[in-house]
Design an enzyme around this catalytic site. Structure first.
Site, PDB file in Angstrom:
ATOM      1  N   ASP A  82       0.841  -1.194   0.000  1.00  0.00           N
ATOM      2  CA  ASP A  82       0.000   0.000   0.000  1.00  0.00           C
ATOM      3  C   ASP A  82       0.882   1.252   0.000  1.00  0.00           C
ATOM      4  OD1 ASP A  82      -2.395   1.436   0.114  1.00  0.00           O
ATOM      5  OD2 ASP A  82      -2.447   1.427   2.313  1.00  0.00           O
ATOM      6  N   HIS A 208      -9.728   4.656  -1.591  1.00  0.00           N
ATOM      7  CA  HIS A 208      -8.930   4.753  -0.368  1.00  0.00           C
ATOM      8  C   HIS A 208      -9.666   5.632   0.640  1.00  0.00           C
ATOM      9  CE1 HIS A 208      -4.806   3.189  -1.577  1.00  0.00           C
ATOM     10  NE2 HIS A 208      -5.533   3.052  -2.677  1.00  0.00           N
TER      11      HIS A 208
END
Length: 284
Positions: A82, A208
Site C-alpha cells: 500500500d 482509499h
C-alpha cells in the site's frame, strides 16, 4: 498457491458488482483477525501494508505468516503493498513473495507519475504481480505522509483515461472526496465524478480512505464502479481502544495471550461490517 495476485479477484468483483476489502494490518494479531474473519465469511481478501508496516514487521515475516494463515484456513489472499513509492523497494518485496502492488506517484506531475508507474508495471507484470496506481491526491495522513486538505486533488476523468492507457495498470485509485484517517465531518463524495471516470476507464477502481464512511456511501460507490475498498484507521482504533479499555480495567494483566483477545474481537466486528458493506460475503 495461497498468496495470489489481486488481478483476478478485482476483475470478478467488477463483473459481479461488489468490492474486495483491503485491510491494513500491522502484526500477527491483526493478520489473524482479517484472515480468520474473511475465511469464515468466504470473502475475497487483500491484506495490505504500508512501507512503515513492512519496515516494522519485516516483509518476509508478513508474507510467511499470511501464507501460513491462508493455508490453514484454505483461503487464498493477496498480500498488497500500500502506498509504495520506490521501484527498488517494490522489487525487493516482489522477490519476497508479494503479488499485489500499489505504486503511488500521485505527488509527481502527471507525466512523471505516468513514467514511474509504467516502470513498475513493466517490471511487475513479468512476475504476474498486479499493479494499482493513484491519480489525484487524498488528504489526511498515511504512515509518515501528510497531505494537507488544500493540497488534495480530485481525479480528472479524462486524465484517468490517458493514465490507464499509457501505464497499463490493473486498477486505479481515485480521489473523489475521501481522506486518510478519521473524518471530523461527514465527507461529501463526488459521485458524478466517479461516474464520469467509470465511463472512460475499464480497469477496476479503488476507494482509499474508507474508514468511517457511511454504509450508504460505500454501497453507492460500489454500484458506480468501485471494486476495492481500503480500510486502515478504523481497524487500528477498534483494536487499540479495546486493548486500552481492558488494561485499564485489569491493571494486573501481563499476558498478551489474554489481553489481545478483546482487542482482536473489537477489530473483528469492524472487519465483518466492512465485508457486509462491500457485498462480498460468499464471493471467494
Amino acid at each position: 498457491m495461497f498468496i495470489i495476485s489481486g488481478r483476478t479477484m478485482l476483475k470478478k468483483a467488477q463483473q459481479e458488482g461488489y468490492a474486495v476489502p483491503a485491510f491494513n494490518i500491522h502484526n500477527l494479531e491483526t493478520l489473524q483477525v482479517v484472515v480468520e474473519t474473511a475465511a469464515e465469511l468466504r470473502s475475497p481478501l487483500i491484506v495490505a501494508g504500508t512501507p512503515g508496516t513492512f519496515s516494522y514487521a519485516g516483509v518476509g515475516n508478513i508474507v510467511a505468516i499470511a501464507a501460513e494463515l491462508a493455508k490453514s484456513w484454505n483461503h487464498p489472499l493477496a498480500v498488497h503493498l500500500d502506498h509504495h513509492e520506490k521501484l527498488a523497494d517494490i522489487k525487493m518485496k516482489v522477490a519476497a513473495g508479494v503479488r499485489s502492488v500499489m505504486i503511488d506517484g500521485s505527488h509527481f506531475p502527471f507525466a512523471d507519475n505516468i513514467a514511474l508507474v509504467k516502470s513498475v508495471v513493466d517490471y511487475c507484470h513479468r512476475y504476474d504481480v498486479s499493479v494499482e496506481a493513484e491519480l489525484g491526491r487524498l488528504g489526511g495522513q498515511e504512515d509518515d505522509l501528510i497531505v494537507d486538505g488544500k493540497d488534495a486533488l480530485y481525479t480528472h476523468p479524462e486524465q484517468a483515461r490517458e493514465f490507464v492507457e499509457k501505464t497499463g495498470i490493473d486498477s486505479l485509485a481515485i480521489a473523489i472526496g475521501t481522506a486518510h484517517g478519521l473524518y471530523t465531518a461527514e465527507p461529501k463524495l463526488d459521485f458524478e465524478r466517479l461516474t464520469e471516470i467509470r465511463q472512460r476507464v475499464d480497469v477496476p477502481l479503488v476507494l482509499h480512505g474508507a474508514s468511517g464512511l457511511p454504509t450508504r456511501d460505500i454501497t453507492r460507490a460500489i454500484s458506480l464502479g468501485i471494486c476495492k475498498v481500503n480500510v486502515a484507521t478504523e481497524l487500528k482504533i477498534a483494536f487499540s481502544d479495546a486493548l486500552k479499555n481492558y488494561l485499564t480495567q485489569h491493571a494486573e494483566a501481563s499476558d498478551p495471550r489474554h489481553y489481545m483477545i478483546p482487542a482482536k474481537a473489537a477489530m473483528k466486528e469492524v472487519v465483518r461490517k466492512v465485508i457486509a458493506d462491500c457485498g462480498c460475503e460468499g464471493k471467494l
